[in-house]
Enzyme design. Structure first.
Site, PDB file in Angstrom:
ATOM      1  CG  HIS A 102      -2.357   0.918   1.134  1.00  0.00           C
ATOM      2  ND1 HIS A 102      -1.696   2.844   1.525  1.00  0.00           N
ATOM      3  CD2 HIS A 102      -3.418   0.825   0.848  1.00  0.00           C
ATOM      4  CE1 HIS A 102      -3.190   2.799   1.522  1.00  0.00           C
ATOM      5  NE2 HIS A 102      -3.359   2.735   0.910  1.00  0.00           N
TER       6      HIS A 102
ATOM      7  CG  ASP B  26      -8.040  -3.286  -3.379  1.00  0.00           C
ATOM      8  OD1 ASP B  26      -9.192  -3.336  -2.941  1.00  0.00           O
ATOM      9  OD2 ASP B  26      -7.187  -2.756  -3.482  1.00  0.00           O
TER      10      ASP B  26
END
Length: 454
Positions: free
Chosen positions: A332, A391
């Site tokens: 991320h 996700d």
């Protein structure tokens, strides 16, 4: 002059494509020479500061004795820890998306009366204009549900007599309308595609005013209109976790940029939605799901760490899956040691996997989550830790809920309209200045040559 044949047109496009690539090359060292922050990011990965916000706060690192240290990720909506927010409404047996929308837009948690009135307001705005579904959605089915949604959102502009009014009261009205109707637009867009482009049956269910956003989505997407309490609860939590994530993510930054130009609310939301659909942003969740489909096919023993690691290395070395070299769902831009949203969703993923008798797949996700960060660190010589992001689990959750692949990224968009709306209002109230960063030209001057001499 005659028309080109299809073959001639294709060859001409191919030739022009080569020309386009040859004449659009900027030497990489120039970006360093002029200190250009590619992707608006510093060399250490930190984003360039371009604005201020009170809507949400994200931490993935902290400064200790002048050095940046990785920490377990933290996310706050209007100053409230996301863990405490989810635990709060969950422990009271309530759905949380509606009060989360209220919190993000109005900056405080609603009391019981305020929440009841706001929920009724969302229900009132949930119905689309008369004939909108048959005239706009059903007549123009699209295999790309995100594009279908963007078209419908822009079309709503023509149903609004005050579409260009930027008074906060009007923008708020439009935002609440979109928060309420985008779930319906998305669901009906998928059902139109399902019927007209795949030949399956068509059913259109109206939303129920007493149902939450999550309950209505499950009701409308399913032919039998039924769902379990756990299914609705987990979809609601997923919507809460996807509702907002700071002003710097690509789609929300798009909201700020487009809003700053003075455009209307429908254009702003459509632009942000188009940003979100990209596989480097919101479209990553379907990439994770597709990647795991490949892992399941190519790894014979799902309990063998060595076999799993071997296939993950093939992905990293661009030998497997989509040859991008990316393990989707791992890493991320801000979070380092952990993504709090992923940790919350993981807990509920396990509950749903148990209900659906899919614990073997859930265990595979656990193993990849444990193995991938270390493999990436060793293979890429990474300077900071990486972790599973939201996700990583969301695609699996949606699959267990019976959500089709085509609808996975639209679900992200449905939730994020809340965050975009909050940021649009904040931009209009606080800044009111067009966003216009600088680009330096490095083109060389050249003379114009007449056509006959070229």
């Amino acid at each position: 002059m005659s028309y080109l044949s299809p073959g001639e047109a294709a060859r001409e496009i191919h030739r022009l494509s080569r020309l386009c690539q040859e004449n659009n090359k900027i030497e990489p060292e120039l970006y360093d020479q002029y200190k250009v922050k590619k992707g608006l990011r510093e060399a250490n990965g930190k984003g360039v500061l371009t604005g201020l916000t009170e809507i949400s706060t994200i931490y993935g690192t902290k400064e200790v004795n002048g050095e940046i240290q990785p920490i377990d990720g933290e996310l706050y909506y209007r100053g409230i820890d996301i863990n405490k927010l989810v635990e709060g409404f969950s422990s009271e047996g309530r759905f949380g998306y509606e009060e989360t929308v209220y919190l993000l837009i109005f900056g405080k948690l609603p009391n019981e009366e305020e929440l009841d009135e706001f929920t009724k307001l969302l229900a009132y705005n949930r119905m689309l204009p008369d004939e909108f579904v048959p005239d706009v959605i059903l007549k123009s089915p699209n295999k790309d549900i995100m594009n279908a949604m963007a078209r419908s959102i822009l079309t709503l502009n023509s149903y609004d007599k005050n579409s260009d009014d930027l008074a906060i009261s009007n923008v708020l009205r439009q935002s609440i309308w979109l928060i309420s109707t985008v779930p319906m637009i998305a669901a009906y867009s998928y059902l139109a595609y399902r019927h007209y482009m795949t030949g399956r049956g068509l059913y259109i269910h109206n939303p129920k005013p007493e149902f939450s956003t999550a309950e209505n989505l499950l009701r409308i997407m399913r032919q039998n209109k039924t769902f379990t309490p756990l299914e609705a609860k987990i979809l609601d939590i997923a919507l809460v976790l996807h509702a907002e994530h700071g002003g710097g993510n690509n789609s929300t930054f798009t909201t700020h940029v487009v809003t700053s130009s003075g455009t209307d609310t429908y254009s702003s939301v459509a632009a942000s939605l188009c940003s979100l659909k990209g596989p480097k942003h919101g479209g990553a969740n379907i990439k994770v799901k597709n990647m795991f489909d490949e892992i399941k096919k190519n790894v014979k023993d799902w309990k063998n760490d060595d076999e799993i690691a071997e296939y993950l290395l093939k992905i990293l070395r661009k030998e497997a899956f989509d040859k991008s070299g990316l393990i989707y769902g791992i890493g991320h831009a801000i979070y380092t040691k952990s993504d709090p949203r992923a940790e919350i969703l993981e807990k509920y993923t396990m509950l749903l996997a148990e209900e659906k008798d899919r614990m073997e797949e859930a265990d595979l996700y656990h193993r990849v989550a444990r193995l991938a960060p270390e493999l990436m660190k060793n293979e890429r010589k990474m300077y900071k830790p990486v972790c599973p992001n939201i996700d990583f689990y969301s695609g699996f959750v949606y699959n267990m809920l019976g959500i089709p692949d085509e609808f996975i990224t639209p679900l992200f968009a449905i939730a994020r309209v809340a965050g975009w709306s909050a940021h649009r209002i904040e931009e209009l109230i606080c800044t009111n200045k067009i966003i216009r960063p600088a680009y330096m030209s490095v083109a060389k001057e050249t003379d114009y040559i007449s056509l006959s001499d070229r």
